[in-house]
Design a protein around this motif. Structure first.
Motif, PDB file in Angstrom:
ATOM      1  N   LEU A   1      18.850   1.420   4.161  1.00 19.92           N
ATOM      2  CA  LEU A   1      19.000   2.660   3.402  1.00 19.92           C
ATOM      3  C   LEU A   1      19.139   3.858   4.332  1.00 19.92           C
ATOM      4  CD1 LEU A   1      16.416   2.254   0.487  1.00 19.92           C
ATOM      5  CD2 LEU A   1      18.878   1.885   0.436  1.00 19.92           C
ATOM      6  N   THR A   2      19.998   4.777   3.954  1.00 16.96           N
ATOM      7  CA  THR A   2      20.138   6.039   4.685  1.00 16.96           C
ATOM      8  C   THR A   2      19.457   7.186   3.949  1.00 16.96           C
ATOM      9  OG1 THR A   2      22.272   6.412   3.593  1.00 16.96           O
ATOM     10  CG2 THR A   2      22.310   5.346   5.751  1.00 16.96           C
ATOM     11  N   GLN A   3      19.081   6.969   2.693  1.00 15.41           N
ATOM     12  CA  GLN A   3      18.367   7.984   1.917  1.00 15.41           C
ATOM     13  C   GLN A   3      17.337   7.313   1.022  1.00 15.41           C
ATOM     14  OE1 GLN A   3      20.383  12.009   0.881  1.00 15.41           O
ATOM     15  NE2 GLN A   3      21.582  10.438  -0.125  1.00 15.41           N
ATOM     16  N   ALA A   4      16.177   7.928   0.926  1.00 14.11           N
ATOM     17  CA  ALA A   4      15.134   7.505  -0.008  1.00 14.11           C
ATOM     18  C   ALA A   4      14.185   8.674  -0.188  1.00 14.11           C
ATOM     19  CB  ALA A   4      14.389   6.280   0.513  1.00 14.11           C
ATOM     20  N   LEU A   5      13.499   8.720  -1.303  1.00 22.58           N
ATOM     21  CA  LEU A   5      12.554   9.801  -1.547  1.00 22.58           C
ATOM     22  C   LEU A   5      11.287   9.586  -0.734  1.00 22.58           C
ATOM     23  CD1 LEU A   5      12.759  10.352  -5.420  1.00 22.58           C
ATOM     24  CD2 LEU A   5      14.022  11.503  -3.605  1.00 22.58           C
ATOM     25  N   GLY A   6      10.820  10.661  -0.081  1.00 24.83           N
ATOM     26  CA  GLY A   6       9.546  10.618   0.620  1.00 24.83           C
ATOM     27  C   GLY A   6       9.630  10.412   2.108  1.00 24.83           C
ATOM     28  N   THR A   7      10.799  10.045   2.626  1.00 25.02           N
ATOM     29  CA  THR A   7      10.897   9.730   4.049  1.00 25.02           C
ATOM     30  C   THR A   7      11.226  10.946   4.903  1.00 25.02           C
ATOM     31  OG1 THR A   7      13.229   9.118   3.768  1.00 25.02           O
ATOM     32  CG2 THR A   7      11.582   7.366   3.551  1.00 25.02           C
ATOM     33  N   LYS A   8      11.767  12.000   4.295  1.00 25.39           N
ATOM     34  CA  LYS A   8      12.079  13.222   5.036  1.00 25.39           C
ATOM     35  C   LYS A   8      12.032  14.400   4.078  1.00 25.39           C
ATOM     36  CE  LYS A   8      17.010  12.091   4.537  1.00 25.39           C
ATOM     37  NZ  LYS A   8      18.264  11.788   5.257  1.00 25.39           N
ATOM     38  N   GLN A   9      12.118  15.601   4.608  1.00 25.90           N
ATOM     39  CA  GLN A   9      12.013  16.791   3.779  1.00 25.90           C
ATOM     40  C   GLN A   9      13.176  16.901   2.791  1.00 25.90           C
ATOM     41  OE1 GLN A   9       9.501  18.987   3.481  1.00 25.90           O
ATOM     42  NE2 GLN A   9       8.360  17.649   4.874  1.00 25.90           N
TER      43      GLN A   9
ATOM     44  N   GLU B   1       0.810  -1.213   0.000  1.00 22.10           N
ATOM     45  CA  GLU B   1       0.000   0.000   0.000  1.00 22.10           C
ATOM     46  C   GLU B   1       0.846   1.267   0.000  1.00 22.10           C
ATOM     47  OE1 GLU B   1      -2.666  -0.207   3.241  1.00 22.10           O
ATOM     48  OE2 GLU B   1      -3.832  -1.873   2.431  1.00 22.10           O
ATOM     49  N   GLY B   2       2.151   1.129   0.214  1.00 25.45           N
ATOM     50  CA  GLY B   2       3.011   2.299   0.256  1.00 25.45           C
ATOM     51  C   GLY B   2       4.051   2.318  -0.833  1.00 25.45           C
ATOM     52  N   GLY B   3       4.896   1.274  -0.886  1.00 30.61           N
ATOM     53  CA  GLY B   3       5.995   1.242  -1.840  1.00 30.61           C
ATOM     54  C   GLY B   3       5.543   1.265  -3.279  1.00 30.61           C
ATOM     55  N   GLU B   4       4.472   0.546  -3.574  1.00 32.93           N
ATOM     56  CA  GLU B   4       3.973   0.508  -4.946  1.00 32.93           C
ATOM     57  C   GLU B   4       3.479   1.884  -5.383  1.00 32.93           C
ATOM     58  OE1 GLU B   4       0.678  -1.981  -7.602  1.00 32.93           O
ATOM     59  OE2 GLU B   4       1.180  -2.606  -5.561  1.00 32.93           O
ATOM     60  N   VAL B   5       2.801   2.568  -4.472  1.00 29.29           N
ATOM     61  CA  VAL B   5       2.306   3.916  -4.776  1.00 29.29           C
ATOM     62  C   VAL B   5       3.470   4.888  -4.918  1.00 29.29           C
ATOM     63  CG1 VAL B   5       0.941   5.848  -3.907  1.00 29.29           C
ATOM     64  CG2 VAL B   5       0.114   3.506  -3.620  1.00 29.29           C
ATOM     65  N   ALA B   6       4.431   4.813  -4.001  1.00 24.15           N
ATOM     66  CA  ALA B   6       5.552   5.755  -4.003  1.00 24.15           C
ATOM     67  C   ALA B   6       6.397   5.621  -5.262  1.00 24.15           C
ATOM     68  CB  ALA B   6       6.414   5.532  -2.763  1.00 24.15           C
ATOM     69  N   SER B   7       6.675   4.397  -5.699  1.00 21.27           N
ATOM     70  CA  SER B   7       7.524   4.210  -6.877  1.00 21.27           C
ATOM     71  C   SER B   7       6.842   4.738  -8.137  1.00 21.27           C
ATOM     72  CB  SER B   7       7.892   2.733  -7.039  1.00 21.27           C
ATOM     73  OG  SER B   7       6.742   1.930  -7.224  1.00 21.27           O
TER      74      SER B   7
ATOM     75  N   CYS C   1       6.460  13.033   0.103  1.00 24.15           N
ATOM     76  CA  CYS C   1       6.421  13.380   1.527  1.00 24.15           C
ATOM     77  C   CYS C   1       5.070  13.993   1.903  1.00 24.15           C
ATOM     78  CB  CYS C   1       7.556  14.347   1.840  1.00 24.15           C
ATOM     79  SG  CYS C   1       7.920  14.532   3.594  1.00 24.15           S
ATOM     80  N   ASN C   2       4.550  14.866   1.046  1.00 21.10           N
ATOM     81  CA  ASN C   2       3.244  15.478   1.304  1.00 21.10           C
ATOM     82  C   ASN C   2       2.131  14.436   1.284  1.00 21.10           C
ATOM     83  OD1 ASN C   2       4.403  17.997   1.541  1.00 21.10           O
ATOM     84  ND2 ASN C   2       4.044  18.553  -0.605  1.00 21.10           N
ATOM     85  N   ALA C   3       2.260  13.446   0.384  1.00 20.97           N
ATOM     86  CA  ALA C   3       1.267  12.365   0.357  1.00 20.97           C
ATOM     87  C   ALA C   3       1.301  11.583   1.664  1.00 20.97           C
ATOM     88  CB  ALA C   3       1.542  11.444  -0.829  1.00 20.97           C
ATOM     89  N   ASN C   4       2.498  11.373   2.210  1.00 19.91           N
ATOM     90  CA  ASN C   4       2.615  10.715   3.515  1.00 19.91           C
ATOM     91  C   ASN C   4       1.923  11.525   4.605  1.00 19.91           C
ATOM     92  OD1 ASN C   4       4.053   8.251   3.176  1.00 19.91           O
ATOM     93  ND2 ASN C   4       5.950   9.386   2.847  1.00 19.91           N
ATOM     94  N   ASN C   5       2.147  12.835   4.575  1.00 22.30           N
ATOM     95  CA  ASN C   5       1.560  13.695   5.603  1.00 22.30           C
ATOM     96  C   ASN C   5       0.040  13.726   5.505  1.00 22.30           C
ATOM     97  OD1 ASN C   5       4.166  14.276   6.414  1.00 22.30           O
ATOM     98  ND2 ASN C   5       4.285  16.182   5.241  1.00 22.30           N
ATOM     99  N   GLU C   6      -0.473  13.774   4.277  1.00 22.13           N
ATOM    100  CA  GLU C   6      -1.926  13.801   4.096  1.00 22.13           C
ATOM    101  C   GLU C   6      -2.579  12.521   4.593  1.00 22.13           C
ATOM    102  OE1 GLU C   6      -2.526  14.555  -0.004  1.00 22.13           O
ATOM    103  OE2 GLU C   6      -1.832  16.649   0.082  1.00 22.13           O
ATOM    104  N   GLN C   7      -1.862  11.405   4.437  1.00 23.34           N
ATOM    105  CA  GLN C   7      -2.399  10.115   4.882  1.00 23.34           C
ATOM    106  C   GLN C   7      -2.008   9.799   6.324  1.00 23.34           C
ATOM    107  OE1 GLN C   7      -1.259   7.095   2.007  1.00 23.34           O
ATOM    108  NE2 GLN C   7      -1.665   8.476   0.290  1.00 23.34           N
ATOM    109  N   LYS C   8      -1.350  10.788   6.982  1.00 18.28           N
ATOM    110  CA  LYS C   8      -0.953  10.658   8.385  1.00 18.28           C
ATOM    111  C   LYS C   8      -0.086   9.411   8.626  1.00 18.28           C
ATOM    112  CE  LYS C   8      -4.989  13.123  10.284  1.00 18.28           C
ATOM    113  NZ  LYS C   8      -4.651  14.246   9.478  1.00 18.28           N
ATOM    114  N   ARG C   9       0.823   9.159   7.705  1.00 23.27           N
ATOM    115  CA  ARG C   9       1.766   8.048   7.866  1.00 23.27           C
ATOM    116  C   ARG C   9       2.939   8.511   8.726  1.00 23.27           C
ATOM    117  NH1 ARG C   9       1.655   3.821   3.917  1.00 23.27           N
ATOM    118  NH2 ARG C   9      -0.049   4.060   2.420  1.00 23.27           N
ATOM    119  N   GLU C  10       3.320   7.699   9.691  1.00 22.93           N
ATOM    120  CA  GLU C  10       4.413   8.038  10.592  1.00 22.93           C
ATOM    121  C   GLU C  10       5.404   6.882  10.684  1.00 22.93           C
ATOM    122  OE1 GLU C  10       4.871  10.922  11.850  1.00 22.93           O
ATOM    123  OE2 GLU C  10       2.925  11.840  11.397  1.00 22.93           O
ATOM    124  N   GLY C  11       6.672   7.226  10.989  1.00 23.05           N
ATOM    125  CA  GLY C  11       7.698   6.217  11.243  1.00 23.05           C
ATOM    126  C   GLY C  11       7.878   5.264  10.081  1.00 23.05           C
ATOM    127  N   THR C  12       7.862   3.969  10.400  1.00 25.17           N
ATOM    128  CA  THR C  12       8.088   2.944   9.382  1.00 25.17           C
ATOM    129  C   THR C  12       6.912   2.804   8.424  1.00 25.17           C
ATOM    130  OG1 THR C  12       7.247   1.254  10.902  1.00 25.17           O
ATOM    131  CG2 THR C  12       9.638   1.625  10.867  1.00 25.17           C
TER     132      THR C  12
END
Length: 648
Positions: free
Chosen positions: A443-451, A298-304, A350-361
């Motif tokens: 991973l130490t970097q990926a798109l969408g996990t931080k600003q 529900e997350g990785g497929e959408v993000a990619s 990142c904004n999509a994460n915030n709108e869906q109130k996704r936190e942490g892992t």
């Protein structure tokens, strides 16, 4: 101890008979691929070693400083405290394309500590790649300038660590195809100004190719000036490089695909292009993208998928902006713009994460690997205007990988954004030491996990000046060194015209499912050609259409000229036959002469048929594989002949 027989141990810890002859490629017992790791030993005062000597019951001496690790699965010796020279290597580890990395070290009796380096310019047979001074005369004008450009880039980076003097040592500079590589790093002893660099180039410039010798001589002359600015020299070398590379033709053929893998139920990968993408997409064939999603179905497929679509919009805008520029856009500015594009895409996810109130892992994210061939207009060395300067930019976040593959070698271009790389780059740990951590590949970097402002994308530029394949892939293919072990089986047939790019893509996916089926698999393969095109004789597959770049006006005019000459040939033959026919009617000949004339006529008709058939096949092939230039050539024919041209 001198080895009587060269051996190497199988890296499989469960192998019951691990000893193999060194020339084996796979273990004779368990069929595990063997690792032939050649190392460069740095030891200032060690006694002379003999070839075949075994050091520390592990390393076989091939030559004085070239050693083969016969037990490559065993962890090398790690020092308890890192020296300053070791830390310098670690801090420079991002330059994997050019610089060696620390493998381990040895502490021997009656000797200084020995530093062992890997990723060194040594080929698969244990021989050094040639020094730049030895390869210089045979290099093309483009390659000569490209080598100097790479030295300039390294000069600026190594200067920060006080080791840029390594670039002044002729034997330390090696070349593998188009890439400059260093044997080792040495601390600066004397003045290492840009004037010294210019002096070290003088012998090379005296043997430069005639078309660029005058310009390079002028640049080196400027480097002698104490007031010269490094940025000015870099700008002039860059302009000359693009002017020389633009004289080469460039054809791109790209294909990509993504697969769920043998063991998973969902595909969190996404890539561009695939067989579902329209061949009229304006980004084709210049852009290729691979994303590996993070965060579950529900997350990785959408993000990619969101990442692919968003970055396509950003790149389209960037290419439009570049095409409208009257002056060359510097590589530094283009690298900044591509990094900014990835940050924008990051903020979208990142904004999509915030709108869906996704936190942490639970926050979704994705790796992103993007390659963009940026066409810039430039005046060539010969003085004509060209539409493409052959620049290729690669931007990376995460652990998807890019490779450049030619007939001779396969080079990894990117560095993973994982815990291993972080520990090494910060000078905290050697690579093989950090690899033992439980979180080593996290991973130490990926798109969408931080600003976006916290992201540090890696963006690099290559110049396409040789035939090769650009491979972008997710870790479903690159895991377990599968690319390094299998590239010859898939890349060489494509480069030799025996296999289409699409066929290679799906064949590689099939192999990955057999070897690495634990993960999703995505790859995009771009065939870059600067040499004359050869017709591929194998039957094209129907996975996705072949995409060809339209050649420049100079290439088009040459093809149109050949087309005009070829259609005239049968007309000339017809004319000759008519003249022969008239002569036969006006002159009385014996019966035998008539038979000979009839035989000659039949022979000529047969020749005409063969020529016509060959011409028809050639025209059909041209129309089938490059309809754009074929159509333009038809438009220049007389109105009557245009009717026979097939419609696209």
């Amino acid at each position: 101890m001198i080895a009587t027989q060269k051996i190497i141990y199988c890296p499989n810890p469960n192998c019951s008979h691990p000893i193999n002859a060194a020339e084996n490629q796979v273990c004779s017992n368990c069929q595990t691929p063997l690792i032939h790791r050649y190392l460069w030993s740095v030891h200032p005062n060690i006694q002379k070693l003999e070839a075949g000597e075994i050091i520390n019951d592990r390393y076989e001496v091939i030559k004085q400083q070239i050693w083969l690790d016969t037990k490559p699965a065993k962890l090398p010796e790690i020092p308890t405290e890192l020296s300053s020279s070791m830390i310098t290597y670690l801090r420079c580890s991002q330059e994997i394309l050019h610089l060696p990395q620390i493998y381990g070290y040895l502490s021997l009796k009656d000797s200084h500590d020995i530093l062992l380096l890997e990723n060194v310019p040594i080929d698969e047979t244990g021989n050094l790649y040639p020094a730049i001074s030895n390869a210089w005369k045979q290099a093309t004008p483009v390659r000569q300038i490209y080598w100097l450009w790479q030295i300039l880039q390294l000069w600026e980076k190594l200067e920060k660590f006080g080791v840029n003097g390594s670039l002044l040592l002729a034997e330390n500079l090696r070349v593998q195809g188009c890439f400059v590589r260093l044997l080792e790093l040495t601390n600066n002893q004397d003045n290492t100004s840009i004037q010294k660099l210019g002096e070290s180039w003088e012998n090379l410039i005296s043997q430069a190719q005639p078309s660029i010798a005058e310009q390079l001589t002028s640049i080196v002359g400027q480097m002698r000036d104490p007031l010269v600015k490094f940025a000015d020299i870099r700008s002039q070398i860059n302009r000359l490089l693009l002017a020389a590379s633009a004289e080469l033709p460039l054809r791109l053929n790209v294909a990509g695909a993504t697969d769920i893998g043998a063991e998973l139920e969902h595909n969190e990968d996404a890539c561009f292009p695939t067989g579902e993408d329209c061949i009229d997409d304006p980004l084709l064939p210049r852009v290729s993208i691979v994303c590996d999603g993070i965060g579950g179905h529900e997350g990785g497929e959408v993000a990619s998928k969101l990442g692919v679509q968003s970055v396509k919009l950003q790149i389209k805008a960037l290419l439009t902006e570049v095409s409208g520029q009257q002056e060359l856009v510097s590589p530094e500015l283009l690298q900044q713009q591509l990094a900014a594009s990835l940050r924008i895409v990051n903020n979208v996810i990142c904004n999509a994460n915030n709108e869906q109130k996704r936190e942490g892992t639970q926050r979704m994210g994705t790796t992103m690997l993007v390659a963009v061939q940026v066409p810039q207009q430039v005046q060539t060395v010969a003085g004509w205007d060209a539409e493409n300067a052959h620049e290729l930019y690669i931007a990376n976040i995460g652990d998807s990988r890019a490779y450049w593959i030619t007939r001779e070698y396969c080079r990894l271009l990117t560095l993973d954004d994982d815990v291993i790389a972080r520990e090494v780059c910060l000078g905290r740990s050697l690579y093989h030491q950090a690899k033992q951590r439980r979180d080593a590949t996290a991973l130490t970097q990926a798109l969408g996990t931080k600003q976006g402002e916290n992201l540090r994308p890696t963006v690099q530029r290559l110049i396409i000046e040789e035939d090769g394949l650009l491979l972008l892939c997710s870790d479903g293919l690159s895991d377990r060194f599968l690319v390094e072990q299998s590239w010859k089986d898939f890349a060489l047939p494509v480069l030799d015209g025996e296999m289409h790019v699409e066929e290679a893509v799906y064949a590689w996916i099939k192999l990955a499912n057999q070897k690495n089926g634990h993960d999703n698999i995505s790859l995009v393969l771009t065939h870059c050609r600067v040499s004359p095109e050869s017709i591929i004789t194998s039957t094209p597959v129907e996975f996705s259409p072949e995409i060809l770049e339209t050649p420049g006006e100079a290439t088009l005019e040459a093809e149109e000229s050949e087309f005009s000459e070829s259609i005239q040939l049968p007309l000339d033959l017809d004319l000759d036959l008519e003249l022969d026919s008239e002569n036969s009617e006006s002159e009385a000949k014996p019966v035998k002469a008539k038979k000979k004339r009839l035989s000659a006529l039949i022979w000529l008709l047969g020749l005409l048929f063969l020529l016509s058939a060959g011409l028809g096949l050639g025209l059909f092939t041209w129309w089938r594989y490059n309809p754009t230039t074929f159509g333009k050539a038809c438009d220049r024919l007389p109105q009557g002949l245009q009717k026979i041209c097939p419609k696209n």
